[in-house]
Enzyme design. Structure first.
Site: not given
Ligand code: LLP
Length: 422
Positions: A239, A274, A353, A382
């Site tokens: 996050g 992360p 489209c 992503y």
């Molecule tokens: N751990 C778990 C259990 C997760 O579900 C996620 C992301 C992360 C870690 C990694 O989170 P990060 O550090 O990348 O924020 N597709 C969306 C984001 C979906 C995130 C899903 N889970 C986007 O493009 O913003």
């Protein structure tokens, strides 16, 4: 945006003008900076060092094998969510003892594969999953180490589609029920239930949700210890935010200031997952302008050869990605003050489209013509990982830049690739 710079009227990735990469490898093209990937992982490692955390890069953000290999060598563990991500992590040479496995629907086949590989632990999301792991571990004659993912009902104040820890989300187990599951752990002799996992959402632009969740853990952990649970790990998920528009946002050290003292106080080993922080601002998506056309009311459409199949975030979440020409005045993201460039207001779209195939609406952009090369910034997380072949568009090529050298880390797909298996 380390890894990217504007010099002499041209956009560079490390030591290479990105125009040269587009000429050599074609477009759409994902361009990654090795230095940026390593710097961002390093920044996290530095910020959290005092807690000696296990940093498990979240593979879902970007799962390219070369990137995983690079991060593994730099000391990252991995957060996986499927048998496919387990396969990738192992193929990239990851140490299984640094792999953690999350997800609400791990199948018995995936659980067995992970146990056989000897991963560090699972983040269980239901009692049924603990039972499935117990059965698989018994069959294989091993012990499954598990954390229980809890749902603390904390609002991460991010996009509704990526908020994960509210009461009505599918993730984790409500705290009162989680306590019961810990109390019943004796039913699963082949499982060591010794950790707590939580992931609040993504991206989170404030430390407050982490603070709120940790305050709940200050009450929850002693309750578990009172039950005789020998807790070892606290996994706070991912996050950690990045800036998509150049505005100042909080940094790893800001999160660490809240998280490190809390895990110390709780006497638990910290794990973090992360994804975005490491990958997002380590890459650009390069696209060529195919046509420029005018619509009703002088609306100008800049039509790219990249589309929502290559980068779905704007279509899916309404996400902002900075977009700027690779040649000409410096992007405001890479220069000190606001751009002095003459700007026109345009819609930047792809050829698919669907009206949702739009990267930016009413966006100021220096005057642009067919053939110009545009960079879509912050595309490393992503981006490619969520790409598809919608409209039968082969997936883009990916290159990794290190200094003045570039290497293809994923070949552009062909039309033959599109029909393989049909
Ligand atoms: N751990 C778990 C259990 C997760 O579900 C996620 C992301 C992360 C870690 C990694 O989170 P990060 O550090 O990348 O924020 N597709 C969306 C984001 C979906 C995130 C899903 N889970 C986007 O493009 O913003």
């Amino acid at each position: 945006m380390d890894g990217f710079a504007h010099r002499g009227g041209r956009l560079y990735c490390e030591g290479i003008p990105v125009e040269r990469l587009a000429e050599r490898y074609g477009t759409p093209l994902y361009v990654y900076s090795r230095a940026a990937l390593l710097a961002r992982l390093g920044e996290l490692q530095g910020a959290f060092r005092a807690a000696k955390p296990l940093i498990c890069y979240s593979i879902k953000a970007n799962s390219n094998l070369s990137i995983l290999r690079l991060l593994a060598r730099a000391g990252a563990g991995f957060d996986i969510v499927s048998g496919g991500e387990l396969f990738r992590a192992l193929r990239a040479g990851a140490d299984p003892a640094r792999i953690v496995f999350a997800g609400v629907g791990k199948t018995p086949v995936e659980i067995r594969a992970a146990l056989k590989a000897g991963i560090r632990m699972f983040n269980a999301e239901s009692e049924a999953e603990i039972a499935a792991a117990d059965a698989a571990a018994a069959e294989l004659g091993v012990r499954a180490v598990m954390a229980l993912r809890v749902n603390p009902d904390v609002d991460a104040r991010t996009h509704a589609k990526t908020t994960t820890a509210r009461k009505d989300n599918k993730f984790g187990i409500a705290l009162p029920h989680a306590r019961e599951i810990f109390a019943a752990r004796g039913r699963y002799p082949h499982v060591e239930l010794s950790g707590i996992h939580l992931h609040l959402g993504s991206p989170i632009y404030s430390v407050d949700p982490y603070r709120e969740a940790l305050a709940k853990m200050d009450r929850f952990v002693p309750e578990l210890r009172a039950l005789g649970v020998e807790l070892k790990t606290l996994n706070l998920g991912g996050g950690y935010c990045v800036s998509y528009d150049g505005s100042a946002v909080i940094r790893p050290r800001d999160y660490a200031q809240v998280i490190v003292p809390a895990v110390r106080r709780l006497g638990l080993q910290l794990i973090i997952e992360p994804g975005r922080y490491v990958a997002a601002n380590s890459a650009l998506l390069l696209a060529r302008v195919v046509y420029v056309k005018e619509g009703w009311n002088q609306r100008r459409f800049v039509i790219l050869d990249a589309a929502m199949n290559d980068l779905v975030r704007p279509a899916m979440y309404g996400s902002h990605h900075h977009i700027w020409p690779a040649r000409g005045p410096a992007s405001p993201l890479l220069s000190a003050g606001p751009s002095k460039a003459r700007l026109e207001t345009v819609d930047i779209v792809g050829p698919i489209c669907e009206t949702s195939d739009c990267f930016a609406k009413d966006r100021p952009l220096p005057p642009t013509r067919a053939g110009d090369l545009l960079a879509l910034f912050s595309a490393g997380a992503y981006g490619m990982a969520m790409s598809s072949t919608y409209n039968s568009r082969p997936r883009a090529c990916e290159v990794l830049v290190a200094g003045t050298r570039a290497r293809v880390i994923r070949a552009r797909e062909t039309h033959e690739d599109l029909v393989r298996g049909e």
